[in-house]
Motif scaffolding. Structure first.
Motif, PDB file in Angstrom:
ATOM      1  N   PRO A  70       6.865  58.662 -70.536  1.00  0.00           N
ATOM      2  CA  PRO A  70       8.000  57.646 -70.478  1.00  0.00           C
ATOM      3  C   PRO A  70       7.259  56.172 -71.908  1.00  0.00           C
ATOM      4  O   PRO A  70       7.422  55.500 -71.862  1.00  0.00           O
ATOM      5  N   ILE A  71       6.036  56.701 -71.977  1.00  0.00           N
ATOM      6  CA  ILE A  71       5.167  56.428 -72.844  1.00  0.00           C
ATOM      7  C   ILE A  71       6.069  56.476 -74.173  1.00  0.00           C
ATOM      8  O   ILE A  71       5.898  55.320 -75.071  1.00  0.00           O
ATOM      9  N   TYR A  72       6.014  57.927 -74.296  1.00  0.00           N
ATOM     10  CA  TYR A  72       7.169  57.783 -75.897  1.00  0.00           C
ATOM     11  C   TYR A  72       8.209  57.168 -75.842  1.00  0.00           C
ATOM     12  O   TYR A  72       8.730  56.763 -76.546  1.00  0.00           O
ATOM     13  N   ALA A  73       8.963  57.668 -74.426  1.00  0.00           N
ATOM     14  CA  ALA A  73      10.491  56.987 -74.850  1.00  0.00           C
ATOM     15  C   ALA A  73      10.629  55.314 -74.468  1.00  0.00           C
ATOM     16  O   ALA A  73      11.415  54.546 -74.520  1.00  0.00           O
ATOM     17  N   SER A  74       9.439  54.169 -74.436  1.00  0.00           N
ATOM     18  CA  SER A  74       8.913  53.449 -73.851  1.00  0.00           C
ATOM     19  C   SER A  74       9.922  52.865 -72.299  1.00  0.00           C
ATOM     20  O   SER A  74       9.974  51.088 -72.552  1.00  0.00           O
ATOM     21  N   TRP A  75       9.456  53.670 -71.621  1.00  0.00           N
ATOM     22  CA  TRP A  75      10.349  52.957 -70.722  1.00  0.00           C
ATOM     23  C   TRP A  75       8.852  53.219 -69.687  1.00  0.00           C
ATOM     24  O   TRP A  75       8.499  54.065 -68.398  1.00  0.00           O
ATOM     25  N   LYS A  76       8.738  52.067 -69.870  1.00  0.00           N
ATOM     26  CA  LYS A  76       6.515  51.648 -68.790  1.00  0.00           C
ATOM     27  C   LYS A  76       6.687  51.481 -67.833  1.00  0.00           C
ATOM     28  O   LYS A  76       5.229  51.800 -66.460  1.00  0.00           O
ATOM     29  N   TYR A  77       8.161  51.247 -66.816  1.00  0.00           N
ATOM     30  CA  TYR A  77       7.946  51.112 -65.634  1.00  0.00           C
ATOM     31  C   TYR A  77       8.517  51.930 -64.845  1.00  0.00           C
ATOM     32  O   TYR A  77       7.771  51.827 -63.963  1.00  0.00           O
ATOM     33  N   CYS A  78       8.662  52.849 -65.488  1.00  0.00           N
ATOM     34  CA  CYS A  78       8.854  54.296 -64.885  1.00  0.00           C
ATOM     35  C   CYS A  78       7.059  54.698 -64.118  1.00  0.00           C
ATOM     36  O   CYS A  78       6.826  55.912 -63.093  1.00  0.00           O
ATOM     37  N   ILE A  79       6.299  53.900 -64.630  1.00  0.00           N
ATOM     38  CA  ILE A  79       4.525  54.389 -64.649  1.00  0.00           C
ATOM     39  C   ILE A  79       4.365  52.928 -64.210  1.00  0.00           C
ATOM     40  O   ILE A  79       2.345  53.391 -64.612  1.00  0.00           O
ATOM     41  N   LEU A  80       4.865  52.465 -63.439  1.00  0.00           N
ATOM     42  CA  LEU A  80       4.135  51.151 -62.983  1.00  0.00           C
ATOM     43  C   LEU A  80       2.706  51.383 -62.018  1.00  0.00           C
ATOM     44  O   LEU A  80       2.860  52.260 -61.330  1.00  0.00           O
ATOM     45  N   PRO A  81       1.330  50.332 -62.134  1.00  0.00           N
ATOM     46  CA  PRO A  81       0.616  50.817 -60.721  1.00  0.00           C
ATOM     47  C   PRO A  81       0.901  50.975 -59.821  1.00  0.00           C
ATOM     48  O   PRO A  81       0.370  51.711 -58.638  1.00  0.00           O
ATOM     49  N   PRO A  82       1.724  50.093 -58.928  1.00  0.00           N
ATOM     50  CA  PRO A  82       1.957  50.843 -57.375  1.00  0.00           C
ATOM     51  C   PRO A  82       3.295  51.970 -57.093  1.00  0.00           C
ATOM     52  O   PRO A  82       2.149  52.810 -56.313  1.00  0.00           O
ATOM     53  N   LEU A  83       3.284  52.560 -58.531  1.00  0.00           N
ATOM     54  CA  LEU A  83       3.947  53.768 -58.517  1.00  0.00           C
ATOM     55  C   LEU A  83       2.832  54.915 -58.638  1.00  0.00           C
ATOM     56  O   LEU A  83       3.280  55.722 -57.813  1.00  0.00           O
ATOM     57  N   VAL A  84       2.333  54.599 -59.105  1.00  0.00           N
ATOM     58  CA  VAL A  84       1.150  55.244 -59.490  1.00  0.00           C
ATOM     59  C   VAL A  84       0.071  55.591 -57.985  1.00  0.00           C
ATOM     60  O   VAL A  84      -0.151  56.497 -57.463  1.00  0.00           O
ATOM     61  N   VAL A  85       0.008  54.257 -57.149  1.00  0.00           N
ATOM     62  CA  VAL A  85      -0.704  54.009 -56.271  1.00  0.00           C
ATOM     63  C   VAL A  85      -0.442  55.304 -55.192  1.00  0.00           C
ATOM     64  O   VAL A  85      -0.644  56.158 -54.143  1.00  0.00           O
ATOM     65  N   THR A  86       1.654  54.977 -54.614  1.00  0.00           N
ATOM     66  CA  THR A  86       2.471  55.410 -53.891  1.00  0.00           C
ATOM     67  C   THR A  86       2.102  57.547 -54.817  1.00  0.00           C
ATOM     68  O   THR A  86       1.870  58.360 -53.743  1.00  0.00           O
ATOM     69  N   TYR A  87       1.903  57.898 -55.847  1.00  0.00           N
ATOM     70  CA  TYR A  87       1.659  59.290 -55.899  1.00  0.00           C
ATOM     71  C   TYR A  87       0.081  59.805 -55.918  1.00  0.00           C
ATOM     72  O   TYR A  87      -0.057  60.441 -54.805  1.00  0.00           O
ATOM     73  N   VAL A  88      -0.779  58.851 -56.328  1.00  0.00           N
ATOM     74  CA  VAL A  88      -2.176  59.372 -55.471  1.00  0.00           C
ATOM     75  C   VAL A  88      -2.365  59.270 -54.138  1.00  0.00           C
ATOM     76  O   VAL A  88      -3.039  60.036 -52.962  1.00  0.00           O
ATOM     77  N   GLU A  89      -1.150  58.673 -52.989  1.00  0.00           N
ATOM     78  CA  GLU A  89      -1.220  57.712 -51.711  1.00  0.00           C
ATOM     79  C   GLU A  89      -0.887  59.705 -50.915  1.00  0.00           C
ATOM     80  O   GLU A  89      -1.227  59.962 -50.255  1.00  0.00           O
ATOM     81  N   PHE A  90       0.275  59.666 -51.535  1.00  0.00           N
ATOM     82  CA  PHE A  90       1.269  61.219 -51.365  1.00  0.00           C
ATOM     83  C   PHE A  90       0.642  62.370 -51.552  1.00  0.00           C
ATOM     84  O   PHE A  90      -0.124  63.246 -50.795  1.00  0.00           O
ATOM     85  N   ALA A  91      -0.439  62.167 -52.097  1.00  0.00           N
ATOM     86  CA  ALA A  91      -1.548  63.178 -53.081  1.00  0.00           C
ATOM     87  C   ALA A  91      -2.375  63.791 -51.495  1.00  0.00           C
ATOM     88  O   ALA A  91      -3.193  64.621 -51.663  1.00  0.00           O
ATOM     89  N   THR A  92      -3.074  62.611 -51.298  1.00  0.00           N
ATOM     90  CA  THR A  92      -4.509  62.238 -50.697  1.00  0.00           C
ATOM     91  C   THR A  92      -4.163  61.793 -49.645  1.00  0.00           C
ATOM     92  O   THR A  92      -5.689  62.765 -48.930  1.00  0.00           O
ATOM     93  N   SER A  93      -3.993  61.214 -49.613  1.00  0.00           N
ATOM     94  CA  SER A  93      -3.434  60.469 -48.224  1.00  0.00           C
ATOM     95  C   SER A  93      -3.176  61.385 -46.878  1.00  0.00           C
ATOM     96  O   SER A  93      -2.208  62.512 -47.334  1.00  0.00           O
ATOM     97  N   LYS A  94      -3.682  60.883 -45.489  1.00  0.00           N
ATOM     98  CA  LYS A  94      -3.227  61.726 -44.170  1.00  0.00           C
ATOM     99  C   LYS A  94      -1.835  60.351 -43.813  1.00  0.00           C
ATOM    100  O   LYS A  94      -1.493  61.086 -42.910  1.00  0.00           O
ATOM    101  N   ALA A  95      -1.865  59.855 -44.372  1.00  0.00           N
ATOM    102  CA  ALA A  95      -1.195  58.779 -43.475  1.00  0.00           C
ATOM    103  C   ALA A  95       0.752  59.406 -43.503  1.00  0.00           C
ATOM    104  O   ALA A  95       0.941  60.524 -44.258  1.00  0.00           O
ATOM    105  N   GLY A  96       0.962  58.299 -42.442  1.00  0.00           N
ATOM    106  CA  GLY A  96       2.145  58.994 -41.942  1.00  0.00           C
ATOM    107  C   GLY A  96       2.752  59.335 -43.027  1.00  0.00           C
ATOM    108  O   GLY A  96       4.053  59.808 -42.933  1.00  0.00           O
ATOM    109  N   PHE A  97       3.214  58.116 -43.451  1.00  0.00           N
ATOM    110  CA  PHE A  97       4.577  57.935 -44.972  1.00  0.00           C
ATOM    111  C   PHE A  97       4.499  58.757 -45.586  1.00  0.00           C
ATOM    112  O   PHE A  97       6.008  59.624 -46.182  1.00  0.00           O
ATOM    113  N   ARG A  98       3.696  60.342 -45.713  1.00  0.00           N
ATOM    114  CA  ARG A  98       3.638  61.541 -46.858  1.00  0.00           C
ATOM    115  C   ARG A  98       4.657  62.176 -46.226  1.00  0.00           C
ATOM    116  O   ARG A  98       5.579  63.353 -46.237  1.00  0.00           O
TER     117      ARG A  98
END
Length: 218
Positions: A70-98
């Protein structure tokens, strides 16, 4: 990350974040004192330090790999902070949304679409104040959360981003969010949750939203 992605160099941003964070924390403390909600107790991670380091190292490396294109292609909104937060939550959290990746994905995409439509039609076309646009966005989001029965904070953040990005980027914003969310959630499910080892019944419950499953049973 957001100031870097948007190339913001104004001190207004960190000051605004500080004030909003202070308001949120103060509101949380006040509600706890008024017994409007229970106090959240911090529970330290009991995982071995070595395993935590390996997990966070893998998370960091995978994030860099995902962000490269995305950085190379200038599609910067593919890596918005809320999406990164979603990634981290899915990878580490035990919350039900996983266990609800499809529903979470749809919430993110719909939130991006709602924010974009209100910014384009309400603010840029009709000339409504940004404060009114924000209220309308939140009204639609809360209605969406109530209808789905689930609250997912990053979706709210995604919905507000269209209010602070250039007009020419609005038209591609929902598509970039949809692509980024799909990649982040899929990688987290495969790499960290190892969903390929799940039983078929568990995969069906995980992938098909509850509303569709209930409707099919009826």
């Amino acid at each position: 990350m957001l100031p870097v992605l948007l190339q913001t160099d104004s001190w207004v941003y960190p000051v605004a974040v500080f004030i909003m964070s202070l308001m949120i924390v103060s509101g949380q403390v006040w509600m706890e004192k008024q017994r409007l909600r229970e106090k959240i107790e911090y529970i330290p991670d009991q995982t071995e330090k070595k395993k935590r380091l390996i997990k966070w190292g893998l998370l960091f490396i995978s994030l860099l790999i995902i962000a490269a294109l995305p950085i190379y292609a200038s599609w910067k909104y593919c890596i918005l902070p809320p999406l990164v937060v979603t990634y981290v939550e899915f990878a580490t959290s035990k919350a039900g949304f996983r266990s609800r990746p499809t529903q979470t994905y749809l919430l993110l995409v719909i939130a991006a679409t709602i924010g974009t439509l209100f910014q384009l039609a309400g603010h840029l076309y009709l000339g409504l104040p940004e404060s009114v646009i924000a209220c309308l966005i939140f009204f639609c989001l809360f209605t969406l959360f109530e209808w789905s029965g689930k609250l997912f904070a990053p979706a709210g953040a995604v919905a507000l981003v269209p209010m602070i990005i250039p007009q020419q980027d609005l038209y591609w914003f929902p598509l970039q969010v949809a692509i980024g969310a799909a990649i982040f959630i899929s990688v987290a499910m495969i790499l960290f949750q190892q969903c390929y080892k799940w039983q078929r019944s568990q995969l069906i419950v995980c992938i098909i939203p509850e509303s569709i499953r209930v409707h099919r049973k009826k």
